[in-house]
Design a protein around this motif. Structure first.
Motif, PDB file in Angstrom:
ATOM      1  N   ASP A   1     -42.533 -11.667 -11.978  1.00  0.00           N
ATOM      2  CA  ASP A   1     -42.703 -12.990 -12.546  1.00  0.00           C
ATOM      3  C   ASP A   1     -41.594 -13.289 -13.533  1.00  0.00           C
ATOM      4  O   ASP A   1     -41.533 -12.824 -14.265  1.00  0.00           O
ATOM      5  N   ASN A   2     -40.732 -13.997 -13.561  1.00  0.00           N
ATOM      6  CA  ASN A   2     -39.648 -14.049 -14.532  1.00  0.00           C
ATOM      7  C   ASN A   2     -39.998 -14.868 -15.771  1.00  0.00           C
ATOM      8  O   ASN A   2     -39.144 -15.534 -16.312  1.00  0.00           O
ATOM      9  N   THR A   3     -41.245 -14.826 -16.156  1.00  0.00           N
ATOM     10  CA  THR A   3     -41.629 -15.559 -17.358  1.00  0.00           C
ATOM     11  C   THR A   3     -42.173 -14.605 -18.404  1.00  0.00           C
ATOM     12  O   THR A   3     -42.808 -13.616 -18.070  1.00  0.00           O
ATOM     13  N   MET A   4     -41.911 -14.914 -19.629  1.00  0.00           N
ATOM     14  CA  MET A   4     -42.444 -14.104 -20.730  1.00  0.00           C
ATOM     15  C   MET A   4     -43.650 -14.836 -21.294  1.00  0.00           C
ATOM     16  O   MET A   4     -43.618 -16.045 -21.449  1.00  0.00           O
ATOM     17  N   MET A   5     -44.685 -14.087 -21.593  1.00  0.00           N
ATOM     18  CA  MET A   5     -45.879 -14.682 -22.188  1.00  0.00           C
ATOM     19  C   MET A   5     -45.987 -14.189 -23.622  1.00  0.00           C
ATOM     20  O   MET A   5     -45.881 -12.988 -23.871  1.00  0.00           O
ATOM     21  N   MET A   6     -46.191 -15.123 -24.565  1.00  0.00           N
ATOM     22  CA  MET A   6     -46.325 -14.757 -25.971  1.00  0.00           C
ATOM     23  C   MET A   6     -47.415 -15.585 -26.612  1.00  0.00           C
ATOM     24  O   MET A   6     -47.621 -16.738 -26.245  1.00  0.00           O
ATOM     25  N   SER A   7     -48.047 -14.990 -27.606  1.00  0.00           N
ATOM     26  CA  SER A   7     -49.040 -15.723 -28.383  1.00  0.00           C
ATOM     27  C   SER A   7     -48.302 -16.634 -29.366  1.00  0.00           C
ATOM     28  O   SER A   7     -47.092 -16.498 -29.574  1.00  0.00           O
ATOM     29  N   MET A   8     -49.038 -17.535 -29.984  1.00  0.00           N
ATOM     30  CA  MET A   8     -48.421 -18.446 -30.949  1.00  0.00           C
ATOM     31  C   MET A   8     -47.877 -17.666 -32.149  1.00  0.00           C
ATOM     32  O   MET A   8     -46.801 -17.983 -32.663  1.00  0.00           O
ATOM     33  N   ASN A   9     -48.586 -16.621 -32.589  1.00  0.00           N
ATOM     34  CA  ASN A   9     -48.088 -15.805 -33.703  1.00  0.00           C
ATOM     35  C   ASN A   9     -46.775 -15.127 -33.340  1.00  0.00           C
ATOM     36  O   ASN A   9     -45.868 -15.051 -34.158  1.00  0.00           O
ATOM     37  N   GLU A  10     -46.683 -14.611 -32.112  1.00  0.00           N
ATOM     38  CA  GLU A  10     -45.439 -13.977 -31.673  1.00  0.00           C
ATOM     39  C   GLU A  10     -44.301 -14.993 -31.625  1.00  0.00           C
ATOM     40  O   GLU A  10     -43.173 -14.687 -32.010  1.00  0.00           O
ATOM     41  N   LYS A  11     -44.612 -16.204 -31.183  1.00  0.00           N
ATOM     42  CA  LYS A  11     -43.580 -17.243 -31.152  1.00  0.00           C
ATOM     43  C   LYS A  11     -43.122 -17.606 -32.563  1.00  0.00           C
ATOM     44  O   LYS A  11     -41.941 -17.827 -32.801  1.00  0.00           O
ATOM     45  N   LYS A  12     -44.060 -17.657 -33.500  1.00  0.00           N
ATOM     46  CA  LYS A  12     -43.696 -17.960 -34.890  1.00  0.00           C
ATOM     47  C   LYS A  12     -42.814 -16.862 -35.474  1.00  0.00           C
ATOM     48  O   LYS A  12     -41.851 -17.137 -36.186  1.00  0.00           O
ATOM     49  N   ILE A  13     -43.130 -15.609 -35.159  1.00  0.00           N
ATOM     50  CA  ILE A  13     -42.310 -14.489 -35.629  1.00  0.00           C
ATOM     51  C   ILE A  13     -40.923 -14.577 -35.014  1.00  0.00           C
ATOM     52  O   ILE A  13     -39.909 -14.423 -35.702  1.00  0.00           O
ATOM     53  N   LEU A  14     -40.872 -14.850 -33.721  1.00  0.00           N
ATOM     54  CA  LEU A  14     -39.587 -14.967 -33.033  1.00  0.00           C
ATOM     55  C   LEU A  14     -38.790 -16.150 -33.563  1.00  0.00           C
ATOM     56  O   LEU A  14     -37.569 -16.073 -33.716  1.00  0.00           O
ATOM     57  N   PHE A  15     -39.465 -17.250 -33.862  1.00  0.00           N
ATOM     58  CA  PHE A  15     -38.806 -18.427 -34.421  1.00  0.00           C
ATOM     59  C   PHE A  15     -38.164 -18.078 -35.762  1.00  0.00           C
ATOM     60  O   PHE A  15     -37.082 -18.533 -36.085  1.00  0.00           O
ATOM     61  N   THR A  16     -38.839 -17.244 -36.544  1.00  0.00           N
ATOM     62  CA  THR A  16     -38.360 -16.876 -37.872  1.00  0.00           C
ATOM     63  C   THR A  16     -37.261 -15.820 -37.828  1.00  0.00           C
ATOM     64  O   THR A  16     -36.242 -15.951 -38.497  1.00  0.00           O
ATOM     65  N   PHE A  17     -37.463 -14.770 -37.050  1.00  0.00           N
ATOM     66  CA  PHE A  17     -36.550 -13.626 -37.084  1.00  0.00           C
ATOM     67  C   PHE A  17     -35.613 -13.541 -35.885  1.00  0.00           C
ATOM     68  O   PHE A  17     -34.740 -12.681 -35.855  1.00  0.00           O
ATOM     69  N   GLY A  18     -35.812 -14.387 -34.878  1.00  0.00           N
ATOM     70  CA  GLY A  18     -35.057 -14.247 -33.646  1.00  0.00           C
ATOM     71  C   GLY A  18     -33.704 -14.936 -33.654  1.00  0.00           C
ATOM     72  O   GLY A  18     -33.401 -15.777 -34.490  1.00  0.00           O
ATOM     73  N   CYS A  19     -32.886 -14.539 -32.695  1.00  0.00           N
ATOM     74  CA  CYS A  19     -31.611 -15.183 -32.416  1.00  0.00           C
ATOM     75  C   CYS A  19     -31.380 -15.038 -30.916  1.00  0.00           C
ATOM     76  O   CYS A  19     -32.117 -14.311 -30.253  1.00  0.00           O
ATOM     77  N   PRO A  20     -30.385 -15.701 -30.343  1.00  0.00           N
ATOM     78  CA  PRO A  20     -30.174 -15.612 -28.891  1.00  0.00           C
ATOM     79  C   PRO A  20     -29.839 -14.198 -28.393  1.00  0.00           C
ATOM     80  O   PRO A  20     -30.024 -13.901 -27.223  1.00  0.00           O
ATOM     81  N   ASN A  21     -29.374 -13.323 -29.258  1.00  0.00           N
ATOM     82  CA  ASN A  21     -29.025 -11.962 -28.865  1.00  0.00           C
ATOM     83  C   ASN A  21     -30.268 -11.081 -28.961  1.00  0.00           C
ATOM     84  O   ASN A  21     -30.795 -10.828 -30.042  1.00  0.00           O
TER      85      ASN A  21
END
Length: 120
Positions: A5-25
């Motif tokens: 399946d080439n999709t990633m599934m994340m909870s809203m909390n995981e998305k918020k963490i990724l939004f805060t700490f993530g970058c394209p790399n």
């Protein structure tokens, strides 16, 4: 995420963490999440940061992650949870500082009077 399946599934909390700490790399994001997990004091936050780092490291390829990251950023930025006010726009104030100070003093006096009544 499964490999088929080439999709990633994340909870809203995981998305918020990724939004805060993530970058394209993906590699830098995983490293940053591990550092955040090491510095976190709250055990639940520590676990959330570390599990997301493991999830991104094991389940995603760089291309899948980059696509997911940009789409997630677009979704999160367009989901308004509060009214945005730019820093340059003046914020209306309901009462003057003098009135606010007076109201705080009155509340403190009322609390003191209540506590004195309770002690009698």
């Amino acid at each position: 995420m499964t490999k088929e399946d080439n999709t990633m599934m994340m909870s809203m909390n995981e998305k918020k963490i990724l939004f805060t700490f993530g970058c394209p790399n993906r590699g830098l994001t995983v490293e940053r999440l591990r550092h955040a997990a090491a510095l976190a004091v709250d055990p639940a936050a520590k676990k959330a940061f570390y599990s997301l780092a493991v999830k991104l490291y094991e389940d995603a390829t760089d291309e899948q992650y980059r696509n997911f990251y940009y789409n997630m950023r677009l979704d999160m930025e367009h989901t308004t949870h509060h009214k945005y006010i730019p820093d340059s726009q003046p914020v209306p104030v309901d009462m003057s500082i003098k009135d606010y100070r007076r109201s705080v003093k009155e509340r403190i006096r009322e609390q003191q009077m209540r506590s004195r009544r309770m002690m009698k």
